[in-house]
Design a protein around this motif. Structure first.
Motif, PDB file in Angstrom:
ATOM      1  N   MET A  17       0.836  -1.164   0.000  1.00 49.18           N
ATOM      2  CA  MET A  17       0.000   0.000   0.000  1.00 49.18           C
ATOM      3  C   MET A  17       0.894   1.243   0.000  1.00 49.18           C
ATOM      4  O   MET A  17       1.402   1.628   1.024  1.00 49.18           O
ATOM      5  CB  MET A  17      -0.901  -0.010   1.221  1.00 49.18           C
ATOM      6  N   PRO A  18       1.085   1.842  -1.172  1.00 47.39           N
ATOM      7  CA  PRO A  18       1.895   3.056  -1.235  1.00 47.39           C
ATOM      8  C   PRO A  18       1.181   4.247  -0.594  1.00 47.39           C
ATOM      9  O   PRO A  18       0.033   4.539  -0.916  1.00 47.39           O
ATOM     10  CB  PRO A  18       2.060   3.288  -2.741  1.00 47.39           C
ATOM     11  N   TYR A  21       2.702   0.718  -9.858  1.00 50.37           N
ATOM     12  CA  TYR A  21       2.082  -0.413  -9.161  1.00 50.37           C
ATOM     13  C   TYR A  21       0.970  -1.075  -9.960  1.00 50.37           C
ATOM     14  O   TYR A  21       0.781  -2.277  -9.895  1.00 50.37           O
ATOM     15  CB  TYR A  21       1.523   0.035  -7.803  1.00 50.37           C
ATOM     16  N   GLN A  22       0.203  -0.285 -10.700  1.00 46.26           N
ATOM     17  CA  GLN A  22      -0.968  -0.825 -11.392  1.00 46.26           C
ATOM     18  C   GLN A  22      -0.687  -1.193 -12.851  1.00 46.26           C
ATOM     19  O   GLN A  22      -1.468  -1.899 -13.471  1.00 46.26           O
ATOM     20  CB  GLN A  22      -2.137   0.176 -11.344  1.00 46.26           C
ATOM     21  N   PRO A  77     -10.404   2.465 -12.118  1.00 44.78           N
ATOM     22  CA  PRO A  77      -9.834   3.719 -12.608  1.00 44.78           C
ATOM     23  C   PRO A  77      -8.962   4.363 -11.532  1.00 44.78           C
ATOM     24  O   PRO A  77      -9.129   4.095 -10.334  1.00 44.78           O
ATOM     25  CB  PRO A  77     -11.066   4.571 -12.910  1.00 44.78           C
ATOM     26  N   ILE A  78      -8.071   5.239 -11.956  1.00 45.47           N
ATOM     27  CA  ILE A  78      -7.120   5.868 -11.045  1.00 45.47           C
ATOM     28  C   ILE A  78      -7.845   6.682  -9.966  1.00 45.47           C
ATOM     29  O   ILE A  78      -8.762   7.447 -10.257  1.00 45.47           O
ATOM     30  CB  ILE A  78      -6.090   6.718 -11.817  1.00 45.47           C
ATOM     31  N   ASN A 121      -3.274  -3.555  -5.168  1.00 50.23           N
ATOM     32  CA  ASN A 121      -4.136  -4.315  -6.069  1.00 50.23           C
ATOM     33  C   ASN A 121      -5.516  -3.658  -6.057  1.00 50.23           C
ATOM     34  O   ASN A 121      -6.361  -3.985  -5.239  1.00 50.23           O
ATOM     35  CB  ASN A 121      -4.246  -5.774  -5.645  1.00 50.23           C
ATOM     36  N   GLU A 122      -5.738  -2.771  -6.990  1.00 53.22           N
ATOM     37  CA  GLU A 122      -7.003  -2.037  -7.053  1.00 53.22           C
ATOM     38  C   GLU A 122      -7.986  -2.691  -8.026  1.00 53.22           C
ATOM     39  O   GLU A 122      -8.946  -2.070  -8.458  1.00 53.22           O
ATOM     40  CB  GLU A 122      -6.763  -0.576  -7.430  1.00 53.22           C
TER      41      GLU A 122
END
Length: 91
Positions: A1-2, A82-83, A22-23, A17-18
């Motif tokens: 988790m940044p 990350y994504q 969307p951002i 991990n979303e």
């Protein structure tokens, strides 16, 4: 988790991990929470409040959004690291 920034006990972060969402980013006081305030980043670089579940005070929210607006490209780069891709809610 940044964790992107910390401000007066509030954390601005996203989960690693979303699930291809969307951002966006989350804001919570103290320990990060899955039900935290959610802010979407739109394609034009502006922000849209998804919810304020964390009850971030308006003054704090304005400050955090101003910091994020000033460095939106940096935040996008962190998300991309990350994504691996960026989608927008207004695509």
């Amino acid at each position: 988790m940044p964790v992107y920034i910390r401000y007066q006990g509030w954390y601005v972060y996203f989960w690693t991990n979303e699930n291809n969402e969307p951002i966006h980013f989350h804001i919570s006081e103290g320990k990060p929470s899955e039900n935290a305030t959610k802010i979407w980043i739109l394609k034009n670089g502006s922000f849209m409040l998804g919810n304020n579940n964390s009850r971030v005070p308006a003054k704090v929210l304005r400050h955090i959004l101003a910091v994020m607006q000033a460095s939106a490209e940096e935040y996008k780069e962190l998300w991309l690291r990350y994504q691996h891709s960026i989608r927008y809610i207004d695509d």
